[in-house]
Scaffold this active site. Structure first.
Site, short mmCIF file in Angstrom:
data_model
loop_
_atom_site.label_atom_id
_atom_site.label_comp_id
_atom_site.label_asym_id
_atom_site.label_seq_id
_atom_site.Cartn_x
_atom_site.Cartn_y
_atom_site.Cartn_z
N LYS A 165 0.87 -1.32 -0.22
CA LYS A 165 -0.17 -0.06 -0.12
C LYS A 165 0.74 1.18 -0.17
CE LYS A 165 -4.47 0.96 0.23
NZ LYS A 165 -5.33 0.39 -0.63
N THR A 198 -3.86 -5.19 0.50
CA THR A 198 -3.19 -3.76 0.81
C THR A 198 -3.90 -2.92 1.46
OG1 THR A 198 -4.15 -2.82 -1.18
CG2 THR A 198 -1.94 -3.93 -1.49
N HIS A 249 -8.67 18.24 4.17
CA HIS A 249 -9.57 17.33 5.24
C HIS A 249 -8.98 16.42 6.01
CE1 HIS A 249 -13.29 19.30 3.56
NE2 HIS A 249 -12.95 19.00 2.28
#
Length: 290
Positions: A12, A61, A245
C-alpha cells in the site's frame, strides 16, 4: 521459449496518517502532532497469486493500511524508524507467507504556534506582482502561497443546509487545516515591503491560531481583518484557502476507540474557500491585482 516469475512485491503506497496526542487536561491540553506518509511493501511466498490467481497467500493492501492506523492508535508514533520497524515486524511475524516487509515513511514537520496550532515547515513561497502605467501610476501586490496551517481542535462545522444528497455529519471538534495563498495590495505610500510582509504573515498566523472556527469562511475573514488592522499601508487582501480534510479513522472493527487521535489526511476532493477583505474606501485594484 520458457519464462519464469522474477522478484516481485506488493503493498500500500502513501498511507496518509496523522496522529494527535493531547498532553494535559482536556480543556487546556497541549497537542503534539505526527504527520506521516507511510508506504508498505511485502514479498515472500507469492508465486501462486501471479501464476494462477490464488490469493491465499496475499495480505490485502487495504489490511496493510488498516494495520498502520491501528498500530498508531495502540502504540503511538515516536521516532518514525521505530514505527516502521513495528509495522515491518508485525507483517513478517504475523503472516507465514510474508518473508520480507519494507516500510518507508516520510514525516512532515510542523512548528508549534500555540497549544493546538501548527505551521508546516518548508515549502512556503513569497510572491509579488507589480504593474506600472506610462502615466506613472504603479500598483504593488505582495503575497505568499503554500503557507500550510493546522489547528488540531477549536474548529466546528454544523447548522448547514441538509438536503436529500447530504451525508456529511455535523461536528463540534475537528482538525482545521489549510494551505494559505494570500495577496495584498499596497496603498502606494510605503516602501517598507519587507516589514509589511512580516506583519501580514504574522497577522494571518495569529488570527488562524486564535479564532475558534465555526467555518473556514469565518476564519478567512478573521485573518483578513487582522491583517488590515495591523497594516495600514495595505488596502485589500485576498485569500484562497483549501480545506485540507482530516477524517477520523474508524477503528471500531479492530476493537479500538478513536477519540480524535488517528486521522486520514485526504488529498482530494477538497473544499476551496476564497474571499477578499478590504477597506471601505479601497479603489479598483487594476491589472496587477487580477
Amino acid at each position: 521459449m520458457s519464462v519464469k516469475l522474477g522478484p516481485n512485491r506488493y503493498g500500500k503506497a502513501e498511507i496518509r496518517l496523522v496522529r494527535v496526542v493531547r498532553d494535559g487536561p482536556v480543556d487546556d491540553a497541549v497537542h503534539h502532532v505526527k504527520d506521516l506518509n507511510v508506504s508498505t511493501s511485502l514479498s515472500g511466498d507469492m508465486d501462486a497469486v501471479h501464476l494462477t490467481g490464488d490469493n491465499a497467500a496475499v495480505l490485502p493492501t487495504d489490511t496493510q493500511k488498516n494495520t498502520a492506523y491501528a498500530l498508531a492508535r495502540e502504540h503511538g508514533v515516536g521516532q518514525i524508524e521505530e514505527f516502521a520497524l513495528l509495522l515491518a515486524r508485525h507483517f513478517v511475524e504475523s503472516q507465514p507467507t510474508v518473508h520480507h516487509a519494507r516500510v518507508e515513511i516520510d514525516e512532515y514537520a510542523w512548528r508549534r504556534e500555540g497549544p493546538h496550532s501548527f505551521v508546516r515547515e518548508g515549502g512556503e513561497v513569497r510572491t509579488c506582482a507589480v504593474h506600472h502605467d506610462r502615466d506613472g501610476r504603479s500598483t504593488v501586490v505582495s503575497g505568499l502561497k503554500d503557507l500550510v496551517l493546522m489547528n488540531t481542535t477549536g474548529s466546528e462545522f454544523h447548522g448547514y443546509i441538509v438536503d436529500e444528497y447530504t451525508t456529511l455529519q455535523p461536528t463540534t471538534d475537528r482538525i482545521l487545516a489549510t494551505a494559505v495563498a494570500a495577496r495584498w495590495r499596497h496603498t502606494g505610500d510605503t516602501t517598507a515591503y519587507g516589514k509589511s510582509y512580516e506583519q501580514v504573515r504574522g497577522s494571518l498566523l495569529d488570527a488562524f491560531a486564535g479564532t475558534h472556527s465555526l467555518s473556514l469562511q469565518q476564519t478567512l475573514y478573521a485573518m483578513g481583518e487582522r491583517a488590515l488592522t495591523a497594516c495600514p499601508e495595505i488596502c485589500e487582501i485576498r485569500l484562497s484557502m483549501p480545506n485540507k480534510h482530516h477524517f477520523p479513522v474508524d477503528l471500531s472493527p479492530f476493537g479500538l476507540d478513536n477519540q480524535n487521535e488517528v486521522f486520514f489526511a485526504a488529498d482530494r476532493p477538497y473544499g476551496l474557500i476564497e474571499g477578499s477583505v478590504l477597506r471601505e474606501d479601497a479603489s479598483d485594484a487594476g491589472f496587477a491585482w487580477e
